[in-house]
Write an enzyme that holds these catalytic residues in place. Sequence first.
Site, PDB file in Angstrom:
ATOM      1  N   LYS A  14      -6.226  -1.997   4.598  1.00  0.00           N
ATOM      2  CA  LYS A  14      -6.259  -0.782   3.843  1.00  0.00           C
ATOM      3  C   LYS A  14      -7.335  -0.808   2.857  1.00  0.00           C
ATOM      4  O   LYS A  14      -8.003   0.135   2.693  1.00  0.00           O
ATOM      5  CB  LYS A  14      -4.817  -0.338   3.269  1.00  0.00           C
ATOM      6  CG  LYS A  14      -3.689  -0.228   4.299  1.00  0.00           C
ATOM      7  CD  LYS A  14      -2.444   0.250   3.373  1.00  0.00           C
ATOM      8  CE  LYS A  14      -1.617  -0.659   2.570  1.00  0.00           C
ATOM      9  NZ  LYS A  14      -1.143  -1.841   3.115  1.00  0.00           N
ATOM     10  N   ARG A  89       4.817   5.047   0.747  1.00  0.00           N
ATOM     11  CA  ARG A  89       5.413   4.016   1.373  1.00  0.00           C
ATOM     12  C   ARG A  89       6.608   4.271   1.834  1.00  0.00           C
ATOM     13  O   ARG A  89       7.198   3.453   2.408  1.00  0.00           O
ATOM     14  CB  ARG A  89       5.302   2.902   0.558  1.00  0.00           C
ATOM     15  CG  ARG A  89       4.319   1.839   0.830  1.00  0.00           C
ATOM     16  CD  ARG A  89       4.049   0.679  -0.217  1.00  0.00           C
ATOM     17  NE  ARG A  89       3.564  -0.416   0.107  1.00  0.00           N
ATOM     18  CZ  ARG A  89       2.379  -0.754  -0.212  1.00  0.00           C
ATOM     19  NH1 ARG A  89       1.658  -0.184  -0.782  1.00  0.00           N
ATOM     20  NH2 ARG A  89       1.985  -2.123   0.187  1.00  0.00           N
ATOM     21  N   ARG A 128      -6.633 -14.761   2.719  1.00  0.00           N
ATOM     22  CA  ARG A 128      -6.794 -14.065   1.310  1.00  0.00           C
ATOM     23  C   ARG A 128      -6.013 -14.742   0.151  1.00  0.00           C
ATOM     24  O   ARG A 128      -6.790 -14.826  -0.982  1.00  0.00           O
ATOM     25  CB  ARG A 128      -6.141 -12.634   1.562  1.00  0.00           C
ATOM     26  CG  ARG A 128      -6.594 -11.842   0.294  1.00  0.00           C
ATOM     27  CD  ARG A 128      -5.946 -10.324   0.642  1.00  0.00           C
ATOM     28  NE  ARG A 128      -4.726 -10.335   0.430  1.00  0.00           N
ATOM     29  CZ  ARG A 128      -4.170  -9.107   0.443  1.00  0.00           C
ATOM     30  NH1 ARG A 128      -4.752  -8.043   0.736  1.00  0.00           N
ATOM     31  NH2 ARG A 128      -2.662  -8.776   0.321  1.00  0.00           N
ATOM     32  N   ARG A 134      -3.371 -14.026  -5.055  1.00  0.00           N
ATOM     33  CA  ARG A 134      -2.489 -12.999  -5.178  1.00  0.00           C
ATOM     34  C   ARG A 134      -1.203 -13.294  -5.247  1.00  0.00           C
ATOM     35  O   ARG A 134      -0.892 -14.327  -4.292  1.00  0.00           O
ATOM     36  CB  ARG A 134      -2.671 -11.756  -4.413  1.00  0.00           C
ATOM     37  CG  ARG A 134      -3.215 -10.668  -5.088  1.00  0.00           C
ATOM     38  CD  ARG A 134      -3.267  -9.487  -3.985  1.00  0.00           C
ATOM     39  NE  ARG A 134      -1.869  -8.989  -3.478  1.00  0.00           N
ATOM     40  CZ  ARG A 134      -1.736  -8.053  -2.776  1.00  0.00           C
ATOM     41  NH1 ARG A 134      -3.038  -7.107  -2.340  1.00  0.00           N
ATOM     42  NH2 ARG A 134      -0.663  -7.555  -2.325  1.00  0.00           N
ATOM     43  N   ARG A 145       7.727  -9.144   2.466  1.00  0.00           N
ATOM     44  CA  ARG A 145       7.039  -7.997   2.272  1.00  0.00           C
ATOM     45  C   ARG A 145       7.053  -6.948   3.930  1.00  0.00           C
ATOM     46  O   ARG A 145       7.263  -6.206   4.152  1.00  0.00           O
ATOM     47  CB  ARG A 145       5.403  -8.056   1.970  1.00  0.00           C
ATOM     48  CG  ARG A 145       5.523  -8.305   0.541  1.00  0.00           C
ATOM     49  CD  ARG A 145       4.431  -8.916  -0.016  1.00  0.00           C
ATOM     50  NE  ARG A 145       2.908  -8.461   0.465  1.00  0.00           N
ATOM     51  CZ  ARG A 145       1.801  -9.086   0.451  1.00  0.00           C
ATOM     52  NH1 ARG A 145       1.737 -10.357   0.328  1.00  0.00           N
ATOM     53  NH2 ARG A 145       0.837  -8.209   0.693  1.00  0.00           N
TER      54      ARG A 145
HETATM   55  P1  ATP Z   1      -2.609  -5.036   1.590  1.00  0.00           P
HETATM   56  O1  ATP Z   1      -3.106  -4.622   0.163  1.00  0.00           O
HETATM   57  O2  ATP Z   1      -3.138  -6.087   2.213  1.00  0.00           O
HETATM   58  O3  ATP Z   1      -2.618  -3.834   2.388  1.00  0.00           O
HETATM   59  P2  ATP Z   1       0.193  -4.922   0.580  1.00  0.00           P
HETATM   60  O4  ATP Z   1       0.159  -3.292   1.366  1.00  0.00           O
HETATM   61  O5  ATP Z   1       1.330  -5.657   0.471  1.00  0.00           O
HETATM   62  O6  ATP Z   1      -1.300  -5.363   1.145  1.00  0.00           O
HETATM   63  P3  ATP Z   1      -0.460  -3.641  -2.098  1.00  0.00           P
HETATM   64  O7  ATP Z   1      -0.825  -2.174  -1.404  1.00  0.00           O
HETATM   65  O8  ATP Z   1      -1.497  -3.956  -2.955  1.00  0.00           O
HETATM   66  O9  ATP Z   1      -0.336  -4.675  -0.786  1.00  0.00           O
HETATM   67  O10 ATP Z   1       0.757  -3.466  -2.947  1.00  0.00           O
HETATM   68  C1  ATP Z   1       1.302  -4.639  -3.388  1.00  0.00           C
HETATM   69  C2  ATP Z   1       2.834  -4.476  -3.862  1.00  0.00           C
HETATM   70  O11 ATP Z   1       2.672  -3.430  -4.961  1.00  0.00           O
HETATM   71  C3  ATP Z   1       3.865  -3.763  -2.766  1.00  0.00           C
HETATM   72  O12 ATP Z   1       4.409  -5.214  -1.946  1.00  0.00           O
HETATM   73  C4  ATP Z   1       4.834  -3.036  -3.711  1.00  0.00           C
HETATM   74  O13 ATP Z   1       5.758  -4.137  -4.146  1.00  0.00           O
HETATM   75  C5  ATP Z   1       4.032  -2.563  -4.704  1.00  0.00           C
HETATM   76  N1  ATP Z   1       3.668  -1.232  -4.363  1.00  0.00           N
HETATM   77  C6  ATP Z   1       2.335  -0.640  -4.185  1.00  0.00           C
HETATM   78  N2  ATP Z   1       2.183   0.673  -3.749  1.00  0.00           N
HETATM   79  C7  ATP Z   1       3.453   0.842  -3.668  1.00  0.00           C
HETATM   80  C8  ATP Z   1       4.319   2.244  -3.419  1.00  0.00           C
HETATM   81  N3  ATP Z   1       3.758   3.241  -2.729  1.00  0.00           N
HETATM   82  N4  ATP Z   1       5.796   2.124  -3.357  1.00  0.00           N
HETATM   83  C9  ATP Z   1       6.377   1.069  -3.939  1.00  0.00           C
HETATM   84  N5  ATP Z   1       5.770  -0.216  -4.113  1.00  0.00           N
HETATM   85  C10 ATP Z   1       4.467  -0.072  -4.120  1.00  0.00           C
HETATM   86 MG    MG Z   2      -4.500  -3.429  -0.688  1.00  0.00          MG
END
Ligand code: ATP
Ligand code: MG
Length: 191
Positions: A14, A89, A128, A134, A145
């Site tokens: 993403k 999400r 990563r 991270r 996750r």
């Molecule tokens: P990547 O960045 O590789 O796509 P990811 O989707 O797990 O991986 P992030 O989008 O950075 O990573 O989110 C990291 C964490 O932040 C999630 O695991 C969650 O705990 C929290 N988070 C981020 N966005 C939301 C959301 N919209 N609702 C709830 N929690 C969130």
């Molecule tokens: Mg991300």
Amino acid sequence: MKNIVIFGAPGSGKGTYSAKLVERYGLGHISTGDVLRGEIKNGTELGKTAKAYIDEGKLIPDSLMIDILASKLDSFAGEKGVIYDGFPRTIAQADAFKEMLAQRGMKIDAMVELVVGEDVLMERLLRRAEIEGRADDNEETIKKRFVEYHAKTQPLSEWFANEGVRQQFTWPGHMDEMLSGIYAAMDKLMA
Ligand code: ATP
Ligand code: MG
């Protein structure tokens, strides 16, 4: 202003594709994960709350996320488009987002779903971890996750399909090929 959601499992790319789209089309961008990591780094109350969930591989409560998004939305006024990376999400977040946009005379114009197999995702996230360090990129938390993703986020794909905005792109094994498919769809949207 076009509102474009980029959707996919942890590690699906993403952030990477968002950056490409921001540059190619001159868009605004919000990554809710980056916002939360910024709050943690600054030691805010919100950051402390968020950290407890993130370290467990859990999603942050919907009401908190919706407030964060609402507080950022108006700062995008005047952009020709915005990429939402990591939001919504859950179905509750999506319903609230739709309402928030409607109040401003807008809608979700497109959802780009990155479809990537779980073995590839795990490999990418572990790689990563070595580069970015991270805290939530360790095998145990990544597995949590994935569980959270399947339970709460994946069902939202269908929600977007029902809204008539879902466009799915399956990882073809090469970034250039993935990108050309996404660009073709986005060129049409931004034309
Ligand atoms: P990547 O960045 O590789 O796509 P990811 O989707 O797990 O991986 P992030 O989008 O950075 O990573 O989110 C990291 C964490 O932040 C999630 O695991 C969650 O705990 C929290 N988070 C981020 N966005 C939301 C959301 N919209 N609702 C709830 N929690 C969130
Ligand atoms: Mg991300």
